[in-house]
Write a protein that holds these residues in place. Structure first.
Motif, PDB file in Angstrom:
ATOM      1  N   LEU A   1       0.827  -1.209   0.000  1.00  0.00           N
ATOM      2  CA  LEU A   1       0.000   0.000   0.000  1.00  0.00           C
ATOM      3  C   LEU A   1       0.859   1.257   0.000  1.00  0.00           C
ATOM      4  N   TYR A   2       1.818   1.332   0.911  1.00  0.00           N
ATOM      5  CA  TYR A   2       2.632   2.540   1.031  1.00  0.00           C
ATOM      6  C   TYR A   2       3.618   2.647  -0.129  1.00  0.00           C
ATOM      7  N   GLY A   3       4.168   1.514  -0.541  1.00  0.00           N
ATOM      8  CA  GLY A   3       5.107   1.522  -1.660  1.00  0.00           C
ATOM      9  C   GLY A   3       4.440   1.974  -2.953  1.00  0.00           C
ATOM     10  N   ILE A   4       3.242   1.452  -3.237  1.00  0.00           N
ATOM     11  CA  ILE A   4       2.546   1.811  -4.477  1.00  0.00           C
ATOM     12  C   ILE A   4       2.089   3.260  -4.447  1.00  0.00           C
ATOM     13  N   ASN A   5       1.582   3.729  -3.306  1.00  0.00           N
ATOM     14  CA  ASN A   5       1.221   5.150  -3.202  1.00  0.00           C
ATOM     15  C   ASN A   5       2.439   6.033  -3.440  1.00  0.00           C
ATOM     16  N   ASN A   6       3.573   5.624  -2.887  1.00  0.00           N
ATOM     17  CA  ASN A   6       4.814   6.382  -3.070  1.00  0.00           C
ATOM     18  C   ASN A   6       5.190   6.454  -4.549  1.00  0.00           C
TER      19      ASN A   6
ATOM     20  N   THR B   1      10.214 -15.988  13.224  1.00  0.00           N
ATOM     21  CA  THR B   1      11.374 -15.964  14.119  1.00  0.00           C
ATOM     22  C   THR B   1      12.043 -14.588  14.155  1.00  0.00           C
ATOM     23  N   LYS B   2      11.445 -13.605  13.497  1.00  0.00           N
ATOM     24  CA  LYS B   2      12.117 -12.318  13.326  1.00  0.00           C
ATOM     25  C   LYS B   2      11.417 -11.220  14.119  1.00  0.00           C
ATOM     26  N   ASP B   3      12.203 -10.339  14.703  1.00  0.00           N
ATOM     27  CA  ASP B   3      11.670  -9.219  15.474  1.00  0.00           C
ATOM     28  C   ASP B   3      10.989  -8.210  14.543  1.00  0.00           C
ATOM     29  N   ILE B   4       9.826  -7.735  14.942  1.00  0.00           N
ATOM     30  CA  ILE B   4       9.031  -6.819  14.114  1.00  0.00           C
ATOM     31  C   ILE B   4       9.799  -5.541  13.785  1.00  0.00           C
ATOM     32  N   LYS B   5      10.566  -5.027  14.747  1.00  0.00           N
ATOM     33  CA  LYS B   5      11.304  -3.776  14.516  1.00  0.00           C
ATOM     34  C   LYS B   5      12.361  -3.940  13.423  1.00  0.00           C
ATOM     35  N   ILE B   6      12.978  -5.113  13.367  1.00  0.00           N
ATOM     36  CA  ILE B   6      13.979  -5.375  12.326  1.00  0.00           C
ATOM     37  C   ILE B   6      13.308  -5.425  10.959  1.00  0.00           C
ATOM     38  N   ILE B   7      12.127  -6.060  10.894  1.00  0.00           N
ATOM     39  CA  ILE B   7      11.375  -6.132   9.631  1.00  0.00           C
ATOM     40  C   ILE B   7      10.994  -4.730   9.169  1.00  0.00           C
ATOM     41  N   GLN B   8      10.499  -3.919  10.087  1.00  0.00           N
ATOM     42  CA  GLN B   8      10.097  -2.543   9.741  1.00  0.00           C
ATOM     43  C   GLN B   8      11.285  -1.738   9.229  1.00  0.00           C
ATOM     44  N   LYS B   9      12.448  -1.964   9.811  1.00  0.00           N
ATOM     45  CA  LYS B   9      13.664  -1.273   9.350  1.00  0.00           C
ATOM     46  C   LYS B   9      13.986  -1.674   7.911  1.00  0.00           C
ATOM     47  N   GLU B  10      13.873  -2.973   7.599  1.00  0.00           N
ATOM     48  CA  GLU B  10      14.147  -3.450   6.239  1.00  0.00           C
ATOM     49  C   GLU B  10      13.151  -2.847   5.249  1.00  0.00           C
ATOM     50  N   ILE B  11      11.871  -2.784   5.630  1.00  0.00           N
ATOM     51  CA  ILE B  11      10.846  -2.200   4.755  1.00  0.00           C
ATOM     52  C   ILE B  11      11.135  -0.724   4.517  1.00  0.00           C
ATOM     53  N   ARG B  12      11.555  -0.039   5.570  1.00  0.00           N
ATOM     54  CA  ARG B  12      11.891   1.389   5.473  1.00  0.00           C
ATOM     55  C   ARG B  12      12.984   1.605   4.427  1.00  0.00           C
ATOM     56  N   GLU B  13      13.985   0.734   4.418  1.00  0.00           N
ATOM     57  CA  GLU B  13      15.093   0.871   3.464  1.00  0.00           C
ATOM     58  C   GLU B  13      14.619   0.667   2.024  1.00  0.00           C
TER      59      GLU B  13
ATOM     60  N   GLY C   1       8.077   5.011  10.186  1.00  0.00           N
ATOM     61  CA  GLY C   1       9.033   6.056  10.511  1.00  0.00           C
ATOM     62  C   GLY C   1       9.388   6.952   9.348  1.00  0.00           C
ATOM     63  N   LEU C   2       8.635   6.868   8.248  1.00  0.00           N
ATOM     64  CA  LEU C   2       8.864   7.701   7.069  1.00  0.00           C
ATOM     65  C   LEU C   2       7.623   8.526   6.764  1.00  0.00           C
ATOM     66  N   CYS C   3       7.818   9.672   6.147  1.00  0.00           N
ATOM     67  CA  CYS C   3       6.697  10.481   5.672  1.00  0.00           C
ATOM     68  C   CYS C   3       6.372  10.026   4.241  1.00  0.00           C
ATOM     69  N   ILE C   4       5.195   9.437   4.073  1.00  0.00           N
ATOM     70  CA  ILE C   4       4.800   8.897   2.774  1.00  0.00           C
ATOM     71  C   ILE C   4       3.559   9.637   2.288  1.00  0.00           C
ATOM     72  N   LEU C   5       3.558   9.988   0.999  1.00  0.00           N
ATOM     73  CA  LEU C   5       2.415  10.684   0.410  1.00  0.00           C
ATOM     74  C   LEU C   5       1.379   9.658  -0.021  1.00  0.00           C
ATOM     75  N   MET C   6       0.158   9.781   0.528  1.00  0.00           N
ATOM     76  CA  MET C   6      -0.915   8.828   0.278  1.00  0.00           C
ATOM     77  C   MET C   6      -2.038   9.492  -0.510  1.00  0.00           C
ATOM     78  N   SER C   7      -2.562   8.781  -1.507  1.00  0.00           N
ATOM     79  CA  SER C   7      -3.663   9.307  -2.308  1.00  0.00           C
ATOM     80  C   SER C   7      -4.894   9.532  -1.443  1.00  0.00           C
ATOM     81  N   THR C   8      -5.584  10.647  -1.695  1.00  0.00           N
ATOM     82  CA  THR C   8      -6.828  10.944  -0.980  1.00  0.00           C
ATOM     83  C   THR C   8      -8.044  10.730  -1.868  1.00  0.00           C
ATOM     84  N   ASP C   9      -7.838  10.295  -3.106  1.00  0.00           N
ATOM     85  CA  ASP C   9      -8.944  10.045  -4.027  1.00  0.00           C
ATOM     86  C   ASP C   9      -9.749   8.843  -3.518  1.00  0.00           C
ATOM     87  N   PRO C  10     -11.046   9.036  -3.216  1.00  0.00           N
ATOM     88  CA  PRO C  10     -11.855   7.939  -2.648  1.00  0.00           C
ATOM     89  C   PRO C  10     -11.872   6.685  -3.512  1.00  0.00           C
TER      90      PRO C  10
END
Length: 212
Positions: free
Chosen positions: A25-30, A128-140, A50-59
């Motif tokens: 969702l966030y990647g495609i909006n970006n 088996t993976k910590d959520i914070k580590i996954i979120q960091k990878e997604i952020r990158e 932890g990133l500012c992402i521009l999201m479509s407001t079109d209903p």
């Protein structure tokens, strides 16, 4: 106590599918914002991972994402989706100018030579993976998506987008969905971005564009 805390921080199967859906969702909006598919005033900033992402407001677009990605999330739990593709086309000629492939692999941890699954081919309920580590990878990865504007060709014509979902053959497709053929770009250039893993789902992102 340490063992219990470690288990609590690890991703669940439902949480993994939700994170992959959020990434899409966030990647495609970006991408839609960065590539200028819609006017910038139709996007609002929001903080995700932890990133500012521009999201479509079109209903209509918001509803489209809710329906399509909601179904993708269900299929992720069932190991039925193989790839999600964002297709960007010239509105006038229908020519595909750019496509983003989000490829999914299903990971099963192996210990003592045995796959950690339920025995029916489904994924285990806990990763088996910590959520914070996954979120960091997604952020990158999302940062990399933003950076692609430095090398992707300018889209100097009105463009539209569509999302294709590739599933296993025996998947029940919603009645309102159409079956389509794979899309290709003639004389294309391909760039693979970083991947990320939840320990249950692995996501690879590849952008292909017309080489002019």
């Amino acid at each position: 106590m340490t063992e219990q805390k470690q288990k609590t921080n690890c991703i669940t199967l439902k949480g993994s599918a939700e994170l992959v859906k959020q990434y899409l969702l966030y990647g495609i909006n970006n991408i839609l914002y960065q590539r200028g598919i819609y006017p910038p005033e139709t996007f609002d900033p929001a903080e995700h991972f932890g990133l500012c992402i521009l999201m479509s407001t079109d209903p209509k677009i918001v509803n489209f994402f809710n329906v399509v990605l909601g179904q993708v999330q269900e299929w992720l739990l069932q190991r039925k989706v193989q790839k999600v593709t964002l297709v960007i086309s010239n509105v006038n000629t229908k020519e595909v100018l750019e496509k983003w492939d989000f490829k999914v692999d299903y990971e099963i941890e192996v210990s003592n030579g045995n796959a950690d699954s339920k025995g029916d081919g489904s994924l285990p309920e806990m990763g088996t993976k910590d959520i914070k580590i996954i979120q960091k990878e997604i952020r990158e990865v999302i940062r990399q998506i933003t950076g692609t504007v430095s090398f992707l060709p300018l889209l100097d014509c009105p463009c539209s987008f569509d999302i294709l979902t590739y599933t296993i053959p025996d998947c029940d497709i919603p009645k309102e969905w159409d079956e389509t053929s794979p899309v290709f770009i003639a004389n294309s250039q391909e760039v693979q971005l970083r991947s990320f893993s939840t320990s249950l789902h692995k996501m690879e992102t590849i952008v292909s564009y017309k080489n002019t």
